[in-house]
Enzyme design. Structure first.
Site, PDB file in Angstrom:
ATOM      1  CG  HIS A  82      -1.794   1.187   1.308  1.00 19.77           C
ATOM      2  ND1 HIS A  82      -3.034   1.193   0.701  1.00 19.77           N
ATOM      3  CD2 HIS A  82      -1.629   2.415   1.860  1.00 19.77           C
ATOM      4  CE1 HIS A  82      -3.596   2.379   0.896  1.00 19.77           C
ATOM      5  NE2 HIS A  82      -2.764   3.129   1.594  1.00 19.77           N
ATOM      6  CG  ASP A 161     -11.680   3.718   5.978  1.00 22.07           C
ATOM      7  OD1 ASP A 161     -11.211   4.622   6.685  1.00 22.07           O
ATOM      8  OD2 ASP A 161     -11.438   3.597   4.758  1.00 22.07           O
ATOM      9  NE  ARG A 168     -10.055  10.889   8.516  1.00 19.35           N
ATOM     10  CZ  ARG A 168      -9.164  10.084   7.915  1.00 19.35           C
ATOM     11  NH1 ARG A 168      -9.504   8.871   7.526  1.00 19.35           N
ATOM     12  NH2 ARG A 168      -7.932  10.492   7.716  1.00 19.35           N
ATOM     13  CB  SER A 183      -8.261   5.398   7.205  1.00 15.90           C
ATOM     14  OG  SER A 183      -8.673   5.361   5.874  1.00 15.90           O
ATOM     15  CE  LYS A 187      -8.802   2.258   3.244  1.00 16.40           C
ATOM     16  NZ  LYS A 187      -9.034   3.615   2.819  1.00 16.40           N
TER      17      LYS A 187
HETATM   18  N1  URA Z   1      -5.575   6.810   2.529  1.00 17.11           N
HETATM   19  C1  URA Z   1      -6.563   6.180   3.219  1.00 17.11           C
HETATM   20  O1  URA Z   1      -6.992   5.091   2.851  1.00 17.11           O
HETATM   21  N2  URA Z   1      -7.051   6.770   4.309  1.00 17.11           N
HETATM   22  C2  URA Z   1      -6.607   7.959   4.776  1.00 17.11           C
HETATM   23  O2  URA Z   1      -7.084   8.416   5.790  1.00 17.11           O
HETATM   24  C3  URA Z   1      -5.585   8.610   4.048  1.00 17.11           C
HETATM   25  C4  URA Z   1      -5.075   8.006   2.924  1.00 17.11           C
END
Ligand code: URA
Length: 434
Positions: A82, A161, A168, A183, A187
């Site tokens: 990621h 999320d 947000r 966050s 995932k």
């Molecule tokens: N990427 C995400 O998945 N969440 C965030 O809060 C910031 C970047």
């Protein structure tokens, strides 16, 4: 329990209990806690922070808010990576096929562009027909068969999320370390990989602009990963200037294909080899980083990684002739060079400004529902530290709208700084946290 008491507790800088966090995330998911209370709580978290325990509890509560994948039946180790987001970052397109072709399954769900930073899914959609909406059973079947999946983030995974992120985004509460860490990790945990390499970007073209914040975010995510039984490693990498040469969608895909063909810009190729090496070592396909790198290089040199990329495109119903003949990818009508106005060494190519300019050209979205133009973008021909002559092209603007060219030239000129003195190149990496 009442939502308002949890908000007050966080407002007063106190630590929330696991029960309190679970209650809040359940209420957010069901809609029992209204958006205004969730937003107020998010602001209290942004202002007062969270402990490692709270952040982990929040991550797990969000991961458990939807379905979670169990990838154990695929292989003992499935790996994921990621990136925290950047400009010109098409790394997944290259590292996923390299790693998968070494026999290590890569099951990746990616996002779309967010603000000035590009998204893997938008880039992949430059190939006509390519599906980014695989169902969970399609995801599992393809991973079993091919060792590789590159699809969109499933709405069934960590839906809390998705809801919190949308709030947000419009309440000024994105840049909170515990909220970003939870966050991302919720995932990743829900998506089931056993080993995860996090590419934590830092610089003006990243969410984290300095080394301190990036290290904190990386430490937080690695700790959450460990507490939830995953093997996580974070690599801190530079995002003060765009990665590689291409910033856009089809042009980034083309650069990724070039790199899989053994070509591509030096910085991007090096970045991919380092990230792939960490994935291979973490996935126990190599005993050291050096051995992993040799393996990764071999997959490019002998064409195995490109072959795997073709298999991926075919499996997800993309037209593979676009991989074989990348000249077929969408092309912009206008190509306009932006030239250096003086002679010297390049001291700045402000990544964020380049990313924002690409968005203005149509490579990204101002609103979630905006369409993107796959053909447009910016080619960045130089790196910080390079010498330039007056009049030499530093950028090429690729546009489908004549009216967008002049403002783009102006912005790119403001992104560029040239020094009379020599300038050191920027590092590619700043460290590894495991
Ligand atoms: N990427 C995400 O998945 N969440 C965030 O809060 C910031 C970047």
């Amino acid at each position: 329990m009442r939502a308002v008491d949890i908000i007050i507790k966080k407002r007063d800088g106190l630590e929330l209990t696991k029960e309190g966090i679970n209650f809040f995330i359940k209420g957010l998911s069901s809609g029992d806690i209204p958006d205004y209370q969730v937003s107020s709580w998010a602001m209290a978290v942004l202002l007062n922070g969270m402990t490692e325990q709270e952040t982990t509890d929040l991550t797990i509560a969000m991961a458990d808010s939807g379905e979670t994948l169990d990838l154990s039946e695929i292989a003992p180790i499935v790996v994921d990576k990621h990136s925290t987001g950047g400009v010109g970052d098409k790394t997944s397109l290259v590292v996923a096929p390299i790693v998968a072709s070494c026999g290590l399954p890569v099951g990746k769900m990616s996002g779309r562009g967010l603000g000035f930073s590009g998204g893997t899914i938008d880039k992949m959609e430059s190939i006509p027909g390519y599906r980014v909406d695989l169902s969970q059973s399609e995801f599992m079947d393809q991973l079993k068969k091919l060792n590789i999946v590159l699809t969109g983030q499933s709405a069934d995974l960590a839906p809390a999320d998705g809801k919190l992120y949308a709030l947000r985004d419009v309440t000024g509460t994105v840049p909170s370390l515990p909220l970003i860490a939870s966050s991302i990790m919720s995932k990743k945990i829900a998506a089931g990989a056993h080993a995860i390499v996090l590419d934590v970007k830092l610089g003006n073209g990243a969410f984290m602009t300095n080394l301190d914040d990036a290290e904190q975010l990386a430490n937080m995510m690695v700790a959450i990963g460990k507490l939830s039984g995953r093997n996580v490693r974070a690599v801190l990498s530079d995002m003060n200037q765009p990665l590689g040469e291409a910033v856009g969608n089809a042009i980034e895909l083309r650069e990724a294909i070039d790199t899989l063909n053994g070509k591509g810009p030096d910085d991007f190729r090096e970045h991919c080899l380092v990230i792939a090496s960490h994935m291979l070592e973490l996935g126990e396909k190599a005993e050291s980083l050096e051995a992993a790198r040799t393996l990764a290089e071999k997959m490019i040199i002998d064409g195995t990684a490109l072959k795997k990329f073709r298999e991926l495109i075919i499996a997800q119903k993309g037209d593979v002739s676009y991989v074989d003949v990348p000249e077929k990818l969408p092309k912009a009508n206008i190509s306009h060079a932006v030239k250096a106005q003086s002679r010297g060494s390049i001291s700045q190519i402000h990544a964020r400004t380049v990313g924002e300019t690409a968005v203005d050209l149509g490579a990204g979205r101002a609103k979630k529902t905006d369409p993107i133009d796959p053909a447009v973008g910016i080619l960045v021909h130089k790196k910080v530290g390079d010498r330039v002559n007056e009049g030499e092209a530093v950028f090429t603007i690729l546009s489908n709208d004549e009216e967008k060219v002049a403002p783009a030239v102006k912005r790119l000129q403001s992104a560029l700084k040239i020094s009379k003195d020599s300038v050191d190149p920027l590092p590619l990496f700043y460290g590894v946290i495991a």
